[in-house]
Design a protein around this motif. Structure first.
Motif, PDB file in Angstrom:
ATOM      1  N   THR A 401       0.805  -1.235   0.000  1.00 52.58           N
ATOM      2  CA  THR A 401       0.000   0.000   0.000  1.00 52.58           C
ATOM      3  C   THR A 401       0.838   1.285   0.000  1.00 52.58           C
ATOM      4  O   THR A 401       0.459   2.234  -0.690  1.00 52.58           O
ATOM      5  N   PRO A 402       1.955   1.413   0.742  1.00 52.19           N
ATOM      6  CA  PRO A 402       2.734   2.659   0.622  1.00 52.19           C
ATOM      7  C   PRO A 402       3.250   2.913  -0.787  1.00 52.19           C
ATOM      8  O   PRO A 402       3.274   4.068  -1.240  1.00 52.19           O
ATOM      9  N   LEU A 403       3.673   1.858  -1.500  1.00 50.57           N
ATOM     10  CA  LEU A 403       4.117   2.040  -2.882  1.00 50.57           C
ATOM     11  C   LEU A 403       2.966   2.525  -3.757  1.00 50.57           C
ATOM     12  O   LEU A 403       3.132   3.405  -4.617  1.00 50.57           O
ATOM     13  N   LEU A 404       1.790   1.960  -3.538  1.00 54.03           N
ATOM     14  CA  LEU A 404       0.622   2.369  -4.316  1.00 54.03           C
ATOM     15  C   LEU A 404       0.216   3.802  -3.992  1.00 54.03           C
ATOM     16  O   LEU A 404      -0.121   4.591  -4.886  1.00 54.03           O
ATOM     17  N   PHE A 405       0.268   4.166  -2.709  1.00 60.66           N
ATOM     18  CA  PHE A 405      -0.095   5.527  -2.308  1.00 60.66           C
ATOM     19  C   PHE A 405       0.872   6.558  -2.883  1.00 60.66           C
ATOM     20  O   PHE A 405       0.460   7.665  -3.263  1.00 60.66           O
ATOM     21  N   SER A 406       2.163   6.228  -2.943  1.00 59.50           N
ATOM     22  CA  SER A 406       3.145   7.171  -3.493  1.00 59.50           C
ATOM     23  C   SER A 406       2.950   7.394  -4.985  1.00 59.50           C
ATOM     24  O   SER A 406       3.311   8.462  -5.508  1.00 59.50           O
ATOM     25  N   VAL A 407       2.380   6.422  -5.692  1.00 55.07           N
ATOM     26  CA  VAL A 407       2.083   6.607  -7.118  1.00 55.07           C
ATOM     27  C   VAL A 407       0.797   7.407  -7.295  1.00 55.07           C
ATOM     28  O   VAL A 407       0.708   8.306  -8.137  1.00 55.07           O
ATOM     29  N   PRO A 416       4.137  19.761  -2.617  1.00 47.93           N
ATOM     30  CA  PRO A 416       5.084  18.710  -2.190  1.00 47.93           C
ATOM     31  C   PRO A 416       5.025  18.406  -0.702  1.00 47.93           C
ATOM     32  O   PRO A 416       5.089  17.242  -0.300  1.00 47.93           O
ATOM     33  N   ALA A 417       4.926  19.446   0.148  1.00 44.44           N
ATOM     34  CA  ALA A 417       4.875  19.205   1.594  1.00 44.44           C
ATOM     35  C   ALA A 417       3.604  18.459   1.986  1.00 44.44           C
ATOM     36  O   ALA A 417       3.633  17.531   2.807  1.00 44.44           O
ATOM     37  N   PHE A 418       2.483  18.830   1.383  1.00 40.71           N
ATOM     38  CA  PHE A 418       1.226  18.149   1.702  1.00 40.71           C
ATOM     39  C   PHE A 418       1.216  16.722   1.165  1.00 40.71           C
ATOM     40  O   PHE A 418       0.583  15.839   1.751  1.00 40.71           O
ATOM     41  N   GLU A 419       1.897  16.490   0.056  1.00 37.35           N
ATOM     42  CA  GLU A 419       2.001  15.125  -0.474  1.00 37.35           C
ATOM     43  C   GLU A 419       2.649  14.189   0.543  1.00 37.35           C
ATOM     44  O   GLU A 419       2.159  13.074   0.782  1.00 37.35           O
ATOM     45  N   ILE A 420       3.741  14.647   1.164  1.00 34.19           N
ATOM     46  CA  ILE A 420       4.436  13.817   2.145  1.00 34.19           C
ATOM     47  C   ILE A 420       3.537  13.542   3.341  1.00 34.19           C
ATOM     48  O   ILE A 420       3.385  12.394   3.784  1.00 34.19           O
ATOM     49  N   MET A 425       0.019   9.884   6.466  1.00 32.99           N
ATOM     50  CA  MET A 425      -1.197   9.641   7.234  1.00 32.99           C
ATOM     51  C   MET A 425      -1.968   8.447   6.672  1.00 32.99           C
ATOM     52  O   MET A 425      -2.566   7.671   7.428  1.00 32.99           O
ATOM     53  N   ARG A 426      -1.953   8.264   5.370  1.00 34.29           N
ATOM     54  CA  ARG A 426      -2.580   7.067   4.804  1.00 34.29           C
ATOM     55  C   ARG A 426      -1.855   5.810   5.261  1.00 34.29           C
ATOM     56  O   ARG A 426      -2.491   4.795   5.603  1.00 34.29           O
ATOM     57  N   CYS A 427      -0.530   5.850   5.281  1.00 34.11           N
ATOM     58  CA  CYS A 427       0.235   4.680   5.726  1.00 34.11           C
ATOM     59  C   CYS A 427       0.015   4.406   7.211  1.00 34.11           C
ATOM     60  O   CYS A 427      -0.085   3.239   7.626  1.00 34.11           O
ATOM     61  N   VAL A 428      -0.060   5.476   8.013  1.00 38.20           N
ATOM     62  CA  VAL A 428      -0.346   5.299   9.441  1.00 38.20           C
ATOM     63  C   VAL A 428      -1.703   4.651   9.633  1.00 38.20           C
ATOM     64  O   VAL A 428      -1.871   3.713  10.431  1.00 38.20           O
ATOM     65  N   PHE A 429      -2.698   5.119   8.901  1.00 35.00           N
ATOM     66  CA  PHE A 429      -4.040   4.541   9.011  1.00 35.00           C
ATOM     67  C   PHE A 429      -4.030   3.069   8.608  1.00 35.00           C
ATOM     68  O   PHE A 429      -4.667   2.232   9.263  1.00 35.00           O
ATOM     69  N   MET A 430      -3.306   2.742   7.554  1.00 35.29           N
ATOM     70  CA  MET A 430      -3.259   1.361   7.089  1.00 35.29           C
ATOM     71  C   MET A 430      -2.592   0.453   8.125  1.00 35.29           C
ATOM     72  O   MET A 430      -3.104  -0.626   8.466  1.00 35.29           O
ATOM     73  N   ARG A 431      -1.445   0.868   8.650  1.00 40.55           N
ATOM     74  CA  ARG A 431      -0.702   0.023   9.577  1.00 40.55           C
ATOM     75  C   ARG A 431      -1.458  -0.196  10.885  1.00 40.55           C
ATOM     76  O   ARG A 431      -1.558  -1.330  11.381  1.00 40.55           O
ATOM     77  N   LEU A 432      -1.982   0.879  11.447  1.00 42.91           N
ATOM     78  CA  LEU A 432      -2.602   0.756  12.759  1.00 42.91           C
ATOM     79  C   LEU A 432      -3.996   0.144  12.678  1.00 42.91           C
ATOM     80  O   LEU A 432      -4.405  -0.587  13.585  1.00 42.91           O
ATOM     81  N   ALA A 568      17.855  10.217   3.081  1.00 42.52           N
ATOM     82  CA  ALA A 568      16.858  10.440   2.044  1.00 42.52           C
ATOM     83  C   ALA A 568      17.083  11.792   1.374  1.00 42.52           C
ATOM     84  O   ALA A 568      17.537  12.760   1.995  1.00 42.52           O
ATOM     85  N   THR A 569      16.783  11.849   0.078  1.00 40.40           N
ATOM     86  CA  THR A 569      16.910  13.116  -0.643  1.00 40.40           C
ATOM     87  C   THR A 569      15.852  14.110  -0.198  1.00 40.40           C
ATOM     88  O   THR A 569      16.066  15.316  -0.249  1.00 40.40           O
ATOM     89  N   ARG A 570      14.701  13.613   0.229  1.00 41.40           N
ATOM     90  CA  ARG A 570      13.683  14.485   0.800  1.00 41.40           C
ATOM     91  C   ARG A 570      13.972  14.661   2.286  1.00 41.40           C
ATOM     92  O   ARG A 570      13.876  13.722   3.059  1.00 41.40           O
ATOM     93  N   PRO A 571      14.357  15.849   2.718  1.00 42.04           N
ATOM     94  CA  PRO A 571      14.798  16.032   4.100  1.00 42.04           C
ATOM     95  C   PRO A 571      13.628  15.972   5.063  1.00 42.04           C
ATOM     96  O   PRO A 571      12.487  16.244   4.724  1.00 42.04           O
ATOM     97  N   PHE A 572      13.967  15.630   6.308  1.00 41.08           N
ATOM     98  CA  PHE A 572      12.995  15.601   7.386  1.00 41.08           C
ATOM     99  C   PHE A 572      13.624  16.339   8.548  1.00 41.08           C
ATOM    100  O   PHE A 572      14.549  15.853   9.181  1.00 41.08           O
ATOM    101  N   ARG A 573      13.130  17.554   8.855  1.00 41.75           N
ATOM    102  CA  ARG A 573      13.757  18.397   9.853  1.00 41.75           C
ATOM    103  C   ARG A 573      13.655  17.771  11.239  1.00 41.75           C
ATOM    104  O   ARG A 573      12.610  17.273  11.636  1.00 41.75           O
ATOM    105  N   ALA A 574      14.758  17.863  12.011  1.00 42.14           N
ATOM    106  CA  ALA A 574      14.752  17.310  13.361  1.00 42.14           C
ATOM    107  C   ALA A 574      13.814  18.077  14.276  1.00 42.14           C
ATOM    108  O   ALA A 574      13.235  17.514  15.200  1.00 42.14           O
ATOM    109  N   SER A 575      13.656  19.387  14.063  1.00 34.75           N
ATOM    110  CA  SER A 575      12.798  20.185  14.927  1.00 34.75           C
ATOM    111  C   SER A 575      11.348  19.757  14.841  1.00 34.75           C
ATOM    112  O   SER A 575      10.623  19.759  15.827  1.00 34.75           O
TER     113      SER A 575
END
Length: 759
Positions: A401-407, A416-420, A425-432, A568-575
């Motif tokens: 499902t994460p691969l499908l959601f990213s497509v 771009p920020a909202f895409e991430i 959130m879709r992956c969180v919903f799927m896993r939990l 990752a090339t897409r950064p994730f800020r520590a703050s």
């Protein structure tokens, strides 16, 4: 001459025409639109002087406050002075100490010794922090973004260790020490009914080796009747000399305690990140400035990591520019384009819902099939696949499902920020939610019987001890999750690194090195922690297993990061990442609490195992214990606190407090926006004053030679605009008349020192 007098003549006198031309003052007049010009103008002039804390007006106030603070109260090394001045201050303090009485000297010496002792203890305790050196190494090589993941993993290790200590101290330890401390253990005796029959799955006689492996991986066989699972604790009370220990009550209260402890600890850690996110809700221009002037991670020492950090900053700037472009594109959309985009998003979201429904139905069918197939033993491999069939289906769903959601997200035309965020959130919903579907599938089998209503309140024919069966499922999910993480690292990431390094074909270059995706790795451990919270009630030793699991995962991920992966090339800020991690963990805690509450308060307890044999539901032990209290006043008070009236009142008070906090946060946000506007106006004021200063320099005549007798004293110009003499050698004072109708003149009272750069 006072510094403020250069820009402001007097508080009660006539206003300065130069200050009246400042952009901040003109903006203030435009916003207020005063009806009475004179009084409002003077008040706004005073307001301008008091509110400009970041300029020259605020400097005098700060200086006065610093002068009022006695500098001798601070340590010498913390004073902002030169080494010679610090030595002089130290000698003065020693002389003052000699003049003190012997009692005061002892007190001061004791205070200094205790302060040094506390600093030494803090330093030694900090050296005992778990994985301190490893985390510093990761921070130096890959920066603070990846560091936040390993710090979060360390937090989960400590949290699970505390939960295990709670369960061990109040549930297992009394049973262990009872025979050695003169305690009398009272077990729940079977009443001879059908519901109290508990056929064990332990194998007897000669056992084949692979059957031990099956029992170890599934939690059945010899592990079923151990401290590991709920069914072993068939103890009603433990009578020690002087008191009786109520084990069912302790079991229930410890369950409530570890959930509340997790909630408080997570909220306490996320409060700092929430405040930072509230302040960092910045506009795009400020975001550009922060990335350009303060975006570099100074902890990086590795050359490759520095190159990746540079590319990530470049990517962030490109992302911000892309967001600005998309915002402009959204603003320029016609009605037809908006209808097309909304239609595409509706169709894709319906498709996503269909995919999720298909995954959940697959988990449901796999769980039911697995429960039925476990009744018949065929051979080792088939039995093992049947045991782990729900775990395998859940893992496949979490992988696909994460691969499908990213497509899919690429066709929805988000920023771009909202895409991430939306994909996560879709992956969180799927896993939990997959864990909830698994439990729903189990409980649908537990609470339903073929012949109609269940005689025991649950299906005792298939599940004579259904709590142990749920604990076994949580145990298998935990073990399988660890096996998958280790197998992916060994059999996927490591061979991929070898192929990328030693195979020069175009396909390998296109595939590239494995990225260390922080959000996906965090979702893995949040998924495992949610399983731990649910399974601790049914498998009391599960927190210890999760502690060991996360301990090994730390080293597996560290080795994989250093040797196999790249950031990752897409950064994730520590703050913001720490706050995001804790928010996702809080969602997992909320979803984990629901199945525990349903199992404790709704489903009938097993009558053949566990500490709640004498109760209909597990929660019944609490009101029954309260009703047996000898003190009637205390009993009535506890029942009143548990009534609906108190619950509704507490809910109303909580809502009022929540609304107050929300309103307070909104007020703070408005103040932050006003301070940002003030900073912008301060910048415009400085630019305006620099322009006026440049005009003054262009209008100033050439400097005459200094007489041999030395510099002359400073002469103040008159109202006619004539220039006075210079203040000092190489430090000219400027006389400027900005316009012919200005009655005041401006002087550069404090001349810059030698070697300074003049504007």
């Amino acid at each position: 001459m006072d510094n403020d007098s250069v820009f402001y003549s007097a508080r009660t006198g006539p206003t300065n025409p130069l200050l009246d031309q400042l952009p901040s003052y003109q903006s203030l007049l435009y916003r207020r639109k005063p009806a009475n010009g004179g009084s409002k103008r003077r008040s706004s002039s005073r307001t301008r002087m008091g509110s400009s804390g970041s300029g020259r007006w605020g400097g005098a106030t700060v200086a006065l406050r610093e002068e009022k603070t006695p500098p001798l109260q601070r340590p010498v090394r913390e004073l902002p002075r030169t080494m010679a001045e610090k030595r002089r201050d130290r000698e003065q303090r020693l002389e003052q100490d000699r003049e003190l009485s012997s009692w005061r000297q002892r007190r001061r010496s004791l205070h200094r010794s205790l302060k040094r002792l506390r600093a030494d203890l803090q330093e030694r305790l900090s050296s005992l922090v778990l994985w301190r050196g490893d985390i510093h190494l990761i921070e130096g090589m890959f920066g603070t973004g990846i560091l936040s993941y390993f710090s979060f993993l360390r937090f989960l290790v400590l949290l699970n260790l505390v939960i295990f200590l709670l369960m061990f101290s109040f549930v297992m330890l009394p049973i262990i020490i009872a025979p050695h401390a003169g305690g009398n253990v009272t077990f729940n005796q079977a009443d001879g009914s059908v519901c109290s029959v508990y056929p064990t799955s332990a194998r007897r006689g000669l056992v084949i080796f692979h059957e031990h492996i099956t029992d170890l991986l599934s939690g059945g066989g010899f592990l079923e009747q151990t401290y590991l699972f709920y069914g072993y604790y068939k103890v009603h009370a433990i009578s020690f000399p002087g008191f009786t220990y109520n084990l069912p009550l302790a079991y229930l209260l410890v369950t409530v305690a570890y959930l509340c402890l997790s909630l408080v600890w997570i909220v306490q850690r996320s409060a700092t990140g929430f405040k930072r996110n509230l302040i960092q809700d910045e506009d795009r221009f400020q975001s550009f400035c922060n990335k350009i002037f303060a975006g570099w991670d100074c902890c990086i020492t590795n050359e490759d990591a520095a190159r990746l950090k540079r590319s990530s900053l470049l990517y962030e700037l490109k992302t911000d520019l892309e967001e600005e472009r998309i915002k402009q594109k959204i603003a320029d959309r016609s009605r037809k384009e908006r209808c097309r985009i909304y239609t595409i998003r509706l169709i894709l979201n319906v498709f996503v819902i269909a995919v999720l429904a298909a995954c959940f139905y697959s988990i449901y069918r796999a769980t039911i099939f697995s429960q039925k197939a476990q009744m018949e033993k065929v051979n080792f491999m088939r039995d093992l696949i049947y045991e782990y069939l729900p775990s395998i289906v859940i893992t496949l769903a979490n992988f696909i499902t994460p691969l499908l959601f990213s497509v899919i997200i690429n066709f929805e035309d988000y920023s771009p920020a909202f895409e991430i965020r939306f994909t996560l959130m879709r992956c969180v919903f799927m896993r939990l939610t997959s864990i909830g579907v698994l439990l729903f599938s189990l409980w649908s089998q537990i609470t339903q019987c073929k012949e109609g209503p269940c005689l025991c309140g649950y299906n005792h024919q298939l599940y004579s001890c259904w709590e142990t069966r749920v604990g076994q499922e949580m145990y298998k999910l935990t073990v399988f999750d660890f096996i998958i993480i280790a197998a992916v690292t060994i059999f996927v990431e490591f061979p991929r690194k070898l192929m990328v390094n030693y195979c020069g074909c175009g396909l390998m270059r296109w595939w590239g090195q494995q990225e260390f995706a922080i959000p996906q790795n965090v979702l893995e451990i949040v998924y495992g922690q949610t399983i731990c919270w649910i399974g601790t009630f049914y498998c009391p030793l599960l927190p210890a297993i999760c502690t060991i699991k996360y301990f090994f995962i730390f080293y597996i991920k560290k080795v994989s990061l250093v040797n196999n992966c790249r950031p990752a090339t897409r950064p994730f800020r520590a703050s913001s990442s720490n706050f995001f991690f804790l928010v996702v963990l809080l969602i997992g805690l909320a979803l984990a609490s629901l199945p525990v509450m349903v199992g404790v308060g709704q489903i009938n307890c097993s009558q053949a195992c566990g500490p709640f044999v004498n109760y209909t539901v597990s929660w019944e032990v609490l009101p029954r214990t309260v009703s047996l209290l000898p003190n009637k006043a205390l009993r009535d008070l506890l029942f009143a606190l548990a009534s609906e009236a108190v619950a509704v009142s507490l809910f109303v008070i909580t809502c009022v407090g929540m609304f107050y906090v929300i309103a307070l946060a909104g007020a703070h946000k408005r103040v932050i926006n006003q301070l940002r506007e003030q900073l912008v106006m301060e910048g415009r004021d400085k630019r305006f004053l620099i322009q006026k200063l440049c005009q003054a320099q262009r209008m100033t005549p050439a400097r005459p030679p200094v007489p041999p007798g030395g510099p002359q004293p400073l002469a103040r110009a008159g109202r006619d605009g004539s220039a006075g003499s210079r203040s000092s050698w190489g430090s000219p004072s400027y006389h400027t008349s900005f316009s012919t109708n200005h009655s005041d003149a401006m002087f550069l009272a404090n001349a810059p020192p030698h070697g300074s750069t003049h504007v």
